[in-house]
Design a protein around this motif. Structure first.
Motif, mmCIF file in Angstrom:
data_model
loop_
_atom_site.group_PDB
_atom_site.id
_atom_site.type_symbol
_atom_site.label_atom_id
_atom_site.label_comp_id
_atom_site.label_asym_id
_atom_site.label_seq_id
_atom_site.Cartn_x
_atom_site.Cartn_y
_atom_site.Cartn_z
ATOM 1 N N ILE A 1 45.070 18.419 63.402
ATOM 2 C CA ILE A 1 45.724 18.583 64.724
ATOM 3 C C ILE A 1 47.160 18.729 64.749
ATOM 4 O O ILE A 1 47.329 19.755 65.595
ATOM 5 C CB ILE A 1 45.377 17.327 65.624
ATOM 6 N N LEU B 1 38.294 23.610 65.469
ATOM 7 C CA LEU B 1 39.565 23.611 66.634
ATOM 8 C C LEU B 1 40.125 25.246 66.906
ATOM 9 O O LEU B 1 40.066 26.063 65.890
ATOM 10 C CB LEU B 1 40.764 22.999 65.842
ATOM 11 N N GLU C 1 47.897 14.559 71.663
ATOM 12 C CA GLU C 1 46.954 15.450 71.912
ATOM 13 C C GLU C 1 46.023 15.142 73.195
ATOM 14 O O GLU C 1 45.571 16.281 73.688
ATOM 15 C CB GLU C 1 46.019 15.431 70.745
ATOM 16 N N THR D 1 42.678 27.811 67.105
ATOM 17 C CA THR D 1 43.847 27.965 66.525
ATOM 18 C C THR D 1 44.238 29.534 67.204
ATOM 19 O O THR D 1 45.752 29.827 66.711
ATOM 20 C CB THR D 1 43.857 27.817 65.041
ATOM 21 N N GLU E 1 35.892 24.512 70.743
ATOM 22 C CA GLU E 1 36.301 23.014 70.608
ATOM 23 C C GLU E 1 35.876 22.291 71.579
ATOM 24 O O GLU E 1 35.914 21.043 71.427
ATOM 25 C CB GLU E 1 38.120 23.054 70.799
ATOM 26 N N ARG F 1 47.613 22.796 63.851
ATOM 27 C CA ARG F 1 47.649 23.639 65.292
ATOM 28 C C ARG F 1 48.710 23.653 65.888
ATOM 29 O O ARG F 1 49.036 24.578 66.769
ATOM 30 C CB ARG F 1 46.305 23.148 65.824
ATOM 31 N N GLY G 1 39.206 17.963 69.042
ATOM 32 C CA GLY G 1 40.470 17.240 68.857
ATOM 33 C C GLY G 1 40.356 15.821 68.661
ATOM 34 O O GLY G 1 41.040 15.382 67.836
#
Length: 569
Positions: free
Chosen positions: A480, A258, A506, A260, A292, A483, A454
């Motif tokens: 998730i 992911l 998301e 970040t 991602e 983040r 995600g």
């Protein structure tokens, strides 16, 4: 020389070639029909370059079908949003288009549903032609067996991906694994278990033979991570929860992560930004630094064969249609182009409100973390719109329809079409390459995520719920939420409904919500609970609408075998 004479010359030359071949050979192969002066599967896919062109063609067809700029019923618009719990058609919520009224629209002769069927089988046919050609290709055209298998795996992926849509939408459908070269009128509806078994086989082959992240020939090509992600989802659809966990874990534990920290080049049109905004900024989707992205649809506006995406056109409110300010001036003067004001703003482009978020999506799911969840920040969801005309006393004031005299506004158009919360992940503010007189005309040219890590976390969380392990499910959801700077969820609060809420936060407009809701068995419940279409509450959904109708023309043409319609149609 006339066209007729050219045709005659070609015919004579072809006759000479055939005569020479007959005289010089006794091999019966000379009787095989083979195209010589036009491209066909028999001569297009004899080389690696030709097969590569076939793969490119599959990508292009997928882009047009699922993310097409010209097609208003592109899969991502219809299947991703409208007629579910997350959105309805805002431009005309009282019409008979884009699932505002299930009972009236969802018929076996409605072109919307025929389109999904026909375009899906076109892709399957295109994939099968290429699969057949690769399997029959001479081994000496390949550098090694792994190269051949990589191309084969990519073609198989597209076939599997397409059945991933067809089964949840239509139920039992024909399983076609060979290219159709002649008229066929005896199709049958195959058991879902058989279809999924083939899809699993195709995706497992893909997971074993597709390149890893960063090893693909070009950005946007299919990799092992994409195949494993879809395989995990297909396992979920069959309640094979541990297999779904295993496949998703290979992606999550692989060379992905992911995002970040902020990355790429992002235009902060509204004065602020964060990593979530960066994920959807022009030029950032396919960056090597973006760990991602699993599969990115390549829009590529500046090269031959490039396209555009109706991001603003579909998801944004049609602010420019709202008319005048309370004191009678044009509400939006817009940009100055060629000496005239356009009425459109370059930050917003020219939306037409095909996809209006439900109140559930726009407000309810954010209440617990309204001020801290970055996905709800002002640059990610634009909630405030301002009058834009210096001639008006209301210039730069926030638009508030209560400022107008009572009875002078259309409340439905005001809040369904003209002004509503705008999820900016679909827009590309101040960054349009075409149609400056309309600020891009509602089309932008940034790439689009087909699959993103995600979602992989949320797929695995769903599988953990199926296994009864809400602790691990909460850990995936919180990856998730952390983040997003949102409050972590407790394991005791995790269930399928919570996962659907998190998917809406998301993945709004990215996931194919119709597929997700049908997989979970939640379509009817959630549409009836959350779809606040003001003309047709819950979009008038009926129990039998859990499946789409089989197109009537498919049934009528299938004269040599029975082909049953889905119940209720």
């Amino acid at each position: 020389m006339s066209n007729m004479n050219i045709f005659k010359m070609k015919f004579v030359l072809l006759g000479v070639v055939v005569l020479i071949a007959i005289i010089s050979s006794c091999n019966s192969d000379i009787l095989d029909e083979r195209p010589l002066d036009f491209l066909a599967p028999e001569n297009s896919f004899e080389t690696v370059d030709g097969i590569r062109q076939g793969i490119t063609g599959l990508h292009a067809t997928a882009r047009t079908t699922w993310y097409g700029s010209a097609n208003q019923d592109a899969f991502v618009i219809m299947m991703g949003n409208v007629g579910t719990d997350v959105a309805f058609h805002g431009e005309n919520p009282g019409g008979n288009n884009r699932l505002v009224n299930y009972e009236a629209e969802m018929t076996s002769t409605n072109g919307q549903f025929t389109y999904y069927w026909e375009s899906s089988y076109k892709i399957i046919q295109q994939a099968n032609i290429l699969i057949d050609a690769i399997n029959k290709s001479d081994d000496d055209i390949w550098s090694d067996a792994s190269e051949k298998n990589r191309f084969l795996a990519e073609a198989l992926f597209f076939r599997a991906w397409t059945y991933r849509f067809l089964v949840p939408l239509y139920g039992e459908v024909p399983l076609v694994t060979e290219a159709i070269s002649s008229v066929k009128t005896d199709f049958s509806r195959d058991p879902i278990a058989d279809i999924y078994a083939q899809v699993e086989e195709d995706l497992i082959f893909g997971a074993e033979n597709l390149p890893g992240r960063g090893e693909e020939e070009n950005p946007g090509r299919i990799t092992k991570g994409a195949a494993l992600h879809v395989l995990s989802e297909v396992y979920l659809a069959q309640s094979k929860f541990q297999l779904a966990v295993d496949a998703a874990s290979e992606v999550i534990d692989g060379p992905y992560a992911l995002m970040t920290e902020r990355f790429g080049s992002t235009i902060e049109a509204f004065g602020s930004g964060d990593v979530f905004l960066d994920l959807f900024a022009y030029g950032n989707h396919s960056l090597e630094a973006n760990t991602e992205a699993l599969w990115v649809i390549q829009i590529e506006p500046l090269i031959a064969g490039g396209s555009s995406f109706p991001g603003e056109r579909a998801w944004g409110p049609a602010y420019f249609r709202m008319g005048n300010t309370p004191d009678g001036f044009q509400a939006f003067r817009g940009e100055l182009v060629n000496g005239s004001y356009t009425g459109y703003q370059d930050t917003l482009s020219r939306p037409v409100a095909w996809v209006r978020p439900t109140n559930y999506t726009a407000y309810d799911i954010w209440k617990s973390d309204w001020d801290n969840d970055i996905r709800n920040a002002k640059h990610n969801i634009k909630r405030k719109f301002y009058f834009d005309n210096p001639e008006s006393a209301f210039d730069k004031q926030e638009i508030d329809f209560s400022l107008y005299p009572e009875g002078t506004r259309d409340g439905i158009r005001d809040t369904c079409q003209y002004i509503y919360p705008y999820f900016m992940k679909h827009a590309d503010p101040l960054n349009h390459f075409t149609d400056p007189g309309r600020s891009g005309g509602g089309f932008n040219h940034k790439d689009v995520y087909a699959l993103r890590l995600g979602e992989t976390y949320l797929i695995r969380a769903e599988a953990y719920v199926g296994l009864g392990n809400t602790t691990l499910a909460a850990a995936d959801i919180n990856a998730i939420r952390n983040r997003a700077n949102a409050t972590p969820v407790d394991a005791a609060d995790v269930d399928l409904d919570y996962i659907l809420d998190e998917r809406a936060r998301e993945l709004y407009g990215e996931e194919f919500r119709h597929i997700t809701l049908r997989r979970m068995g939640k379509l009817l419940e959630r549409v009836r609970l959350y779809n606040n279409n003001p003309i047709y509450p819950a979009c008038n959904i009926q129990d039998h609408n859990v499946l789409f109708p089989i197109p009537q023309n498919q049934i009528d043409l299938n004269i040599d075998a029975p082909f049953e319609q889905n119940p209720g149609y």
